[in-house]
Design a protein around this motif. Structure first.
Motif, PDB file in Angstrom:
ATOM      1  N   THR A   8       0.821  -1.153  -0.016  1.00 36.10           N
ATOM      2  CA  THR A   8      -0.029   0.149  -0.056  1.00 36.10           C
ATOM      3  C   THR A   8       0.908   1.327   0.156  1.00 36.10           C
ATOM      4  OG1 THR A   8      -1.583  -1.049   1.240  1.00 36.10           O
ATOM      5  CG2 THR A   8      -1.824   1.136   1.153  1.00 36.10           C
ATOM      6  N   GLN A   9       0.384   2.085  -0.652  1.00 36.81           N
ATOM      7  CA  GLN A   9       1.288   3.448  -0.978  1.00 36.81           C
ATOM      8  C   GLN A   9       0.269   4.559  -0.500  1.00 36.81           C
ATOM      9  OE1 GLN A   9       3.880   4.844  -4.274  1.00 36.81           O
ATOM     10  NE2 GLN A   9       1.884   5.967  -4.888  1.00 36.81           N
ATOM     11  N   LEU A  10       0.360   5.210   0.294  1.00 37.14           N
ATOM     12  CA  LEU A  10      -0.505   6.513   1.057  1.00 37.14           C
ATOM     13  C   LEU A  10       0.095   7.734   0.722  1.00 37.14           C
ATOM     14  CD1 LEU A  10      -2.997   6.513   3.977  1.00 37.14           C
ATOM     15  CD2 LEU A  10      -1.131   8.468   3.559  1.00 37.14           C
ATOM     16  N   VAL A  11      -0.643   8.492  -0.179  1.00 34.31           N
ATOM     17  CA  VAL A  11       0.038   9.689  -0.491  1.00 34.31           C
ATOM     18  C   VAL A  11      -0.692  10.919   0.207  1.00 34.31           C
ATOM     19  CG1 VAL A  11       0.375  11.369  -2.527  1.00 34.31           C
ATOM     20  CG2 VAL A  11       0.619   8.981  -2.905  1.00 34.31           C
ATOM     21  N   THR A  12       0.128  11.711   0.884  1.00 37.69           N
ATOM     22  CA  THR A  12      -0.273  12.755   1.815  1.00 37.69           C
ATOM     23  C   THR A  12       0.349  13.966   1.860  1.00 37.69           C
ATOM     24  OG1 THR A  12      -0.972  13.138   4.115  1.00 37.69           O
ATOM     25  CG2 THR A  12       1.000  11.613   3.638  1.00 37.69           C
ATOM     26  N   SER A  13      -0.278  15.068   2.176  1.00 41.03           N
ATOM     27  CA  SER A  13       0.394  16.290   2.355  1.00 41.03           C
ATOM     28  C   SER A  13       1.064  16.505   3.639  1.00 41.03           C
ATOM     29  CB  SER A  13      -0.444  17.470   2.048  1.00 41.03           C
ATOM     30  OG  SER A  13      -1.408  17.566   3.197  1.00 41.03           O
ATOM     31  N   ALA A  14       0.847  15.682   4.681  1.00 46.05           N
ATOM     32  CA  ALA A  14       1.216  15.535   6.127  1.00 46.05           C
ATOM     33  C   ALA A  14       0.964  16.884   6.639  1.00 46.05           C
ATOM     34  CB  ALA A  14       2.809  15.577   6.126  1.00 46.05           C
TER      35      ALA A  14
ATOM     36  N   ARG B  98      -1.412  17.157   8.801  1.00 43.46           N
ATOM     37  CA  ARG B  98      -1.675  16.852  10.099  1.00 43.46           C
ATOM     38  C   ARG B  98      -0.682  15.603  10.550  1.00 43.46           C
ATOM     39  NH1 ARG B  98      -6.425  14.837  12.860  1.00 43.46           N
ATOM     40  NH2 ARG B  98      -4.869  13.774  13.918  1.00 43.46           N
ATOM     41  N   GLU B  99      -0.860  15.397  11.844  1.00 38.66           N
ATOM     42  CA  GLU B  99       0.016  14.180  12.432  1.00 38.66           C
ATOM     43  C   GLU B  99      -0.187  12.931  11.745  1.00 38.66           C
ATOM     44  OE1 GLU B  99       1.549  12.494  16.511  1.00 38.66           O
ATOM     45  OE2 GLU B  99       0.136  13.964  16.653  1.00 38.66           O
ATOM     46  N   ILE B 100       0.698  12.493  11.311  1.00 36.05           N
ATOM     47  CA  ILE B 100       0.674  11.029  10.763  1.00 36.05           C
ATOM     48  C   ILE B 100       0.667  10.068  11.852  1.00 36.05           C
ATOM     49  CG2 ILE B 100       1.669   9.181   9.312  1.00 36.05           C
ATOM     50  CD1 ILE B 100       3.323  11.513   7.819  1.00 36.05           C
ATOM     51  N   PRO B 101      -0.381   9.233  11.958  1.00 34.45           N
ATOM     52  CA  PRO B 101      -0.486   8.242  13.330  1.00 34.45           C
ATOM     53  C   PRO B 101       0.883   7.511  13.579  1.00 34.45           C
ATOM     54  CG  PRO B 101      -2.554   8.313  12.218  1.00 34.45           C
ATOM     55  CD  PRO B 101      -1.472   8.849  11.130  1.00 34.45           C
ATOM     56  N   ALA B 102       1.487   7.554  14.919  1.00 29.88           N
ATOM     57  CA  ALA B 102       2.525   6.742  15.238  1.00 29.88           C
ATOM     58  C   ALA B 102       2.546   5.257  14.826  1.00 29.88           C
ATOM     59  CB  ALA B 102       2.855   7.069  16.581  1.00 29.88           C
ATOM     60  N   GLU B 103       1.323   4.681  15.097  1.00 28.40           N
ATOM     61  CA  GLU B 103       1.276   3.257  14.869  1.00 28.40           C
ATOM     62  C   GLU B 103       1.278   2.922  13.288  1.00 28.40           C
ATOM     63  OE1 GLU B 103      -3.011   4.831  15.658  1.00 28.40           O
ATOM     64  OE2 GLU B 103      -1.110   5.256  16.316  1.00 28.40           O
ATOM     65  N   TRP B 104       1.250   3.793  12.435  1.00 23.55           N
ATOM     66  CA  TRP B 104       1.564   3.227  10.954  1.00 23.55           C
ATOM     67  C   TRP B 104       2.982   3.067  10.679  1.00 23.55           C
ATOM     68  CZ3 TRP B 104      -1.691   7.435   7.728  1.00 23.55           C
ATOM     69  CH2 TRP B 104      -2.958   7.312   7.772  1.00 23.55           C
ATOM     70  N   ASN B 105       3.767   3.557  11.523  1.00 27.25           N
ATOM     71  CA  ASN B 105       5.192   3.209  11.350  1.00 27.25           C
ATOM     72  C   ASN B 105       5.641   1.833  11.309  1.00 27.25           C
ATOM     73  OD1 ASN B 105       7.926   4.159  11.034  1.00 27.25           O
ATOM     74  ND2 ASN B 105       8.293   3.685  12.943  1.00 27.25           N
ATOM     75  N   GLY B 106       4.837   0.873  12.336  1.00 28.81           N
ATOM     76  CA  GLY B 106       4.954  -0.407  12.174  1.00 28.81           C
ATOM     77  C   GLY B 106       4.195  -1.221  11.350  1.00 28.81           C
ATOM     78  N   ILE B 107       3.549  -0.803  10.285  1.00 29.23           N
ATOM     79  CA  ILE B 107       2.766  -1.606   9.408  1.00 29.23           C
ATOM     80  C   ILE B 107       3.471  -1.980   8.434  1.00 29.23           C
ATOM     81  CG2 ILE B 107       0.839  -1.537   7.478  1.00 29.23           C
ATOM     82  CD1 ILE B 107      -0.567   0.584   9.688  1.00 29.23           C
ATOM     83  N   PRO B 108       3.677  -3.097   8.067  1.00 25.33           N
ATOM     84  CA  PRO B 108       4.327  -3.696   6.807  1.00 25.33           C
ATOM     85  C   PRO B 108       3.816  -3.507   5.420  1.00 25.33           C
ATOM     86  CG  PRO B 108       3.353  -5.559   7.839  1.00 25.33           C
ATOM     87  CD  PRO B 108       3.136  -4.349   9.040  1.00 25.33           C
ATOM     88  N   LYS B 109       4.620  -3.389   4.446  1.00 23.89           N
ATOM     89  CA  LYS B 109       4.376  -3.186   3.295  1.00 23.89           C
ATOM     90  C   LYS B 109       3.513  -1.894   2.783  1.00 23.89           C
ATOM     91  CE  LYS B 109       3.644  -8.141   2.396  1.00 23.89           C
ATOM     92  NZ  LYS B 109       4.786  -8.252   1.529  1.00 23.89           N
ATOM     93  N   LEU B 110       3.769  -0.875   3.852  1.00 21.84           N
ATOM     94  CA  LEU B 110       3.068   0.455   3.797  1.00 21.84           C
ATOM     95  C   LEU B 110       4.185   1.564   3.365  1.00 21.84           C
ATOM     96  CD1 LEU B 110       0.890   2.609   3.816  1.00 21.84           C
ATOM     97  CD2 LEU B 110       1.359   2.595   6.306  1.00 21.84           C
ATOM     98  N   SER B 111       4.049   2.223   2.278  1.00 18.03           N
ATOM     99  CA  SER B 111       5.116   3.601   1.978  1.00 18.03           C
ATOM    100  C   SER B 111       4.148   4.679   2.124  1.00 18.03           C
ATOM    101  CB  SER B 111       5.369   3.066   0.483  1.00 18.03           C
ATOM    102  OG  SER B 111       6.316   4.145   0.155  1.00 18.03           O
ATOM    103  N   LEU B 112       4.864   5.591   2.925  1.00 16.74           N
ATOM    104  CA  LEU B 112       4.205   6.729   3.086  1.00 16.74           C
ATOM    105  C   LEU B 112       4.919   7.733   2.358  1.00 16.74           C
ATOM    106  CD1 LEU B 112       4.214   6.940   6.881  1.00 16.74           C
ATOM    107  CD2 LEU B 112       2.090   6.617   5.574  1.00 16.74           C
ATOM    108  N   VAL B 113       4.079   8.540   1.324  1.00 22.52           N
ATOM    109  CA  VAL B 113       4.624   9.237   0.291  1.00 22.52           C
ATOM    110  C   VAL B 113       4.007  10.699   0.688  1.00 22.52           C
ATOM    111  CG1 VAL B 113       4.657   9.876  -2.139  1.00 22.52           C
ATOM    112  CG2 VAL B 113       4.794   7.746  -1.301  1.00 22.52           C
TER     113      VAL B 113
END
Length: 324
Positions: free
Chosen positions: A103-109, A111-126
């Motif tokens: 999964t790729q999530l595209v954001t402007s950032a 607001r705060e990016i939830p801390a728990e997302w940092n541990g999600i495998p196969k996730l790319s924050l763009v």
């Protein structure tokens, strides 16, 4: 590249291996040149801000139903601004990871990016960042440099910059941008796209042919100096000579794009409307086009194999049960 063979299998079965979802119509930004809110993005009858969108369990169920239907290997979550629906994404993102979906999530950032997302495998924050602070903060307020740097702490992100004409007027601009963001420990790579206009569009964002040539030359020089810049030669060559139509675009032909009502298809690609393919600067399109131009055994273009596979897949789709 470990996804190529599985993607090929999906294509042969009549599926498109990538799914792009505009998860909400809401966005606090009003960026000049934003394709998602263009009047022709959804075909001209309505705009993204006018479609129905969802919240809560209805959104969670709707997104997962789309995934069940299309069986993608890769899901892009765009907007609108996805962080507007962070509560629902707290359920959606781990569920996609459990299913083995990248999964790729595209954001402007904004607001705060939830801390728990940092541990999600196969996730790319763009994170979309359009130029240096003076230009970016004007174009993308309230998602300012100050907010972005605060909100990405604790995460590993991809910086994505779409280059417009305003950014190429000053020599050294792109290097200054790369120097700033490459130094951030939260940044694992930097992507550079080029602004893609609609046919007939007149705007200050559109690059001139000389601008594109200068950017291509800059990318070739800067990628050796800034290792976080993800700009392999094949991709850069496609920026110089992009696919000329959606029929020639591997990205357009392998990606299903759906708007925030989870029903309306966005065609011919995620830009919608009538994109000027001769001026395409989409990094996803360029990356897949570079792959298509690669030659197997030194003489068979991957694109030739791809075209034949799509034909087989279209035939296979006719015999697939409707509910699939």
């Amino acid at each position: 590249m470990d996804w190529v063979i599985p993607a090929w299998g999906r294509i042969l079965r009549g599926y498109q291996p990538a799914l792009s979802i505009e998860i909400t119509r809401e966005c606090p930004l009003r960026c000049p040149g934003c394709y998602a809110y263009g009047t022709e993005h959804l075909g001209g009858e309505l705009t993204l801000r006018e479609v129905r969108d969802f919240k809560g369990q209805e959104l969670i169920d709707g997104v997962l139903a789309l995934v069940d239907k299309h069986k993608p290997l890769h899901v892009s979550i765009v907007g609108g601004e996805p962080l507007v629906r962070f509560r629902e994404l707290n359920t959606i993102l781990p569920t996609l990871a459990e299913r083995g979906i990248h999964t790729q999530l595209v954001t402007s950032a904004v607001r705060e990016i939830p801390a728990e997302w940092n541990g999600i495998p196969k996730l790319s924050l763009v994170v979309s960042i359009d130029g240096l602070q003076p230009e970016h903060d004007v174009r993308r307020t309230p998602a300012t440099y100050e907010r972005i740097q605060k909100h990405i702490v604790g995460h590993q992100i991809v910086v994505h910059c779409t280059v417009t004409r305003q950014q190429v007027n000053r020599p050294g601009y792109l290097e200054e941008f790369l120097k700033f963001w490459s130094a951030k420990p939260e940044v694992r790579k930097v992507w550079i796209s080029l602004y893609t206009p609609q046919l007939g569009e007149v705007s200050d964002e559109i690059l001139r042919p000389a601008d594109r040539e200068r950017i291509v030359a800059d990318l070739r020089a800067l990628r050796t100096k800034y290792p976080k810049l993800d700009a392999p030669e094949g991709l850069v060559k496609v920026y110089a000579e992009p696919p000329q139509s959606p029929d020639e675009c591997v990205f357009a032909r392998t990606t299903t794009s759906v708007s925030a009502d989870l029903t309306t298809r966005i065609t011919p690609c995620q830009f919608g409307g009538n994109p000027d393919c001769s001026q395409c600067g989409c990094i996803a399109s360029a990356g897949l086009a570079a792959l298509a131009r690669h030659r197997v055994l030194g003489f068979i273009p991957v694109g030739t194999l791809f075209t034949g596979s799509v034909t087989v897949g279209e035939y296979a789709r006719k015999f697939r049960p409707a509910e699939a």
